[in-house]
Motif scaffolding. Sequence first.
Motif, short mmCIF file in Angstrom:
data_model
loop_
_atom_site.label_atom_id
_atom_site.label_comp_id
_atom_site.label_asym_id
_atom_site.label_seq_id
_atom_site.Cartn_x
_atom_site.Cartn_y
_atom_site.Cartn_z
N MET A 5 -22.09 -25.89 109.49
CA MET A 5 -22.79 -25.01 110.42
C MET A 5 -22.34 -25.32 111.84
SD MET A 5 -26.59 -25.11 108.78
CE MET A 5 -27.02 -23.49 109.36
N GLY A 6 -22.40 -24.33 112.67
CA GLY A 6 -22.09 -24.56 114.07
C GLY A 6 -23.20 -25.32 114.75
N LEU A 7 -22.98 -25.68 115.97
CA LEU A 7 -24.02 -26.31 116.77
C LEU A 7 -25.19 -25.33 116.92
CD1 LEU A 7 -21.69 -27.83 119.44
CD2 LEU A 7 -23.34 -29.15 118.12
N PHE A 39 -26.74 -33.67 119.51
CA PHE A 39 -25.94 -33.72 120.73
C PHE A 39 -26.76 -33.18 121.89
CE2 PHE A 39 -21.80 -35.05 119.42
CZ PHE A 39 -21.69 -34.69 118.09
N PHE A 76 -20.80 -32.85 127.06
CA PHE A 76 -21.59 -33.26 125.91
C PHE A 76 -21.74 -34.78 125.87
CE2 PHE A 76 -22.13 -29.43 123.35
CZ PHE A 76 -21.24 -28.57 123.98
N GLY A 77 -22.86 -35.23 125.35
CA GLY A 77 -23.06 -36.64 125.08
C GLY A 77 -22.35 -37.03 123.81
N PRO A 78 -22.32 -38.33 123.48
CA PRO A 78 -21.58 -38.84 122.32
C PRO A 78 -22.26 -38.57 120.99
CG PRO A 78 -22.66 -40.63 123.43
CD PRO A 78 -22.89 -39.43 124.28
N ARG A 121 -26.73 -40.10 115.55
CA ARG A 121 -26.77 -39.82 114.11
C ARG A 121 -28.12 -40.28 113.58
NH1 ARG A 121 -22.90 -38.42 110.59
NH2 ARG A 121 -21.31 -38.72 112.22
N HIS A 164 -15.70 -20.59 125.76
CA HIS A 164 -15.31 -22.00 125.82
C HIS A 164 -14.58 -22.40 124.55
CE1 HIS A 164 -17.95 -23.16 129.27
NE2 HIS A 164 -18.59 -22.09 128.88
N LEU A 216 -13.76 -25.96 122.61
CA LEU A 216 -14.19 -27.36 122.58
C LEU A 216 -13.43 -28.08 121.48
CD1 LEU A 216 -18.01 -26.55 122.60
CD2 LEU A 216 -16.63 -27.10 124.60
N GLN A 276 -13.57 -31.59 118.90
CA GLN A 276 -14.38 -32.69 118.37
C GLN A 276 -13.54 -33.47 117.38
OE1 GLN A 276 -17.92 -31.59 116.14
NE2 GLN A 276 -18.92 -33.53 116.63
N GLY A 302 -15.97 -37.99 113.75
CA GLY A 302 -16.92 -39.00 114.16
C GLY A 302 -17.10 -39.13 115.65
N GLY A 303 -16.52 -38.21 116.39
CA GLY A 303 -16.52 -38.33 117.85
C GLY A 303 -17.38 -37.31 118.55
N GLY A 304 -17.36 -37.42 119.84
CA GLY A 304 -18.10 -36.49 120.67
C GLY A 304 -17.35 -35.19 120.85
N ILE A 305 -17.91 -34.32 121.65
CA ILE A 305 -17.38 -32.99 121.89
C ILE A 305 -16.87 -32.91 123.32
CG2 ILE A 305 -17.93 -30.53 121.92
CD1 ILE A 305 -20.26 -31.25 119.95
N ILE A 362 -13.83 -25.79 118.36
CA ILE A 362 -15.03 -24.96 118.36
C ILE A 362 -14.94 -23.94 119.49
CG2 ILE A 362 -17.55 -24.96 118.60
CD1 ILE A 362 -17.46 -27.95 117.76
N PHE A 417 -22.28 -20.58 119.36
CA PHE A 417 -21.16 -21.35 118.85
C PHE A 417 -20.62 -20.77 117.55
CE2 PHE A 417 -21.27 -25.10 121.56
CZ PHE A 417 -22.52 -24.99 122.12
N GLY A 418 -19.29 -20.85 117.38
CA GLY A 418 -18.69 -20.64 116.09
C GLY A 418 -18.86 -21.89 115.24
N THR A 419 -18.50 -21.77 113.97
CA THR A 419 -18.69 -22.91 113.06
C THR A 419 -17.52 -23.89 113.11
OG1 THR A 419 -17.81 -21.59 111.25
CG2 THR A 419 -20.20 -21.68 111.48
#
Lengths: 116, 109
Positions: free
Chosen positions: A41-43, A90, A107-109, A112, B33, B35, B37, B40-43, B86, B99-101
């Motif tokens: 799924m997207g954000l 996030f 964005f933040g890191p 989880r 936008h 983006l 990712q 396991g990391g940030g965006i 993204i 957002f797209g998936t």
Amino acid sequence: NAGVTQTPKFRVLKTGQSMTLLCAQDMNHEYMYWYRQDPGMGLRLIHYSVGEGTTAKGEVPDGYNVSRLKKQNFLLGLESAAPSQTSVYFCASSYWRRNTSTDTQYFGPGTRLTVL
Amino acid sequence: KNEVEQSPQNLTAQEGEFITINCSYSVGISALHWLQQHPGGGIVSLFMLSSGKKKHGRLIATINIQEKHSSLHITASHPRDSAVYICAVRGYNTDKLIFGTGTRLQVFP
């Protein structure tokens, strides 16, 4: 500048427990957001704020509450955690001006969260 | 139907290949936008577009407002480009992004 920071990075909760996720930004941004990210799924937007003292519901707000008492901080609360809230969370902040081309996203890191 | 659609969902490539990722949207927008990712990391924000084309290193982003379509190109792809890309759009006078998936890219040596 630290940018956007999130606390904690990882957390395991039992069903029914509560917790608060903290997001902080040092860029003086007005807009702050909480998203959740699930596989496939997207954000998805949970809640957001357009300035200190303001909050608004996003796409999936049920089970969450937020507060923006200070401009630099945006808190996300889970009052009674459920397994469906297992996700990566996030936080983001942005500088955006209507009718201009100014639109930056930070964005933040991520946090989880696992709810057992 | 999602308001923001990305294709393909998954993409594998050999190092050095030219990569294209597409984003189509169904609403009027003020900005789009791209983006990135990492696993396991940030965006991280790569580009913000309201018209035309932008380039940063090996990455190029284009947008066609009339066709409601944007593309992200990676030239001379490298394994470190492996990530989820993204697409997100901001509608007119809205405080929120849609957002797209995402497109999962794997580049093999």
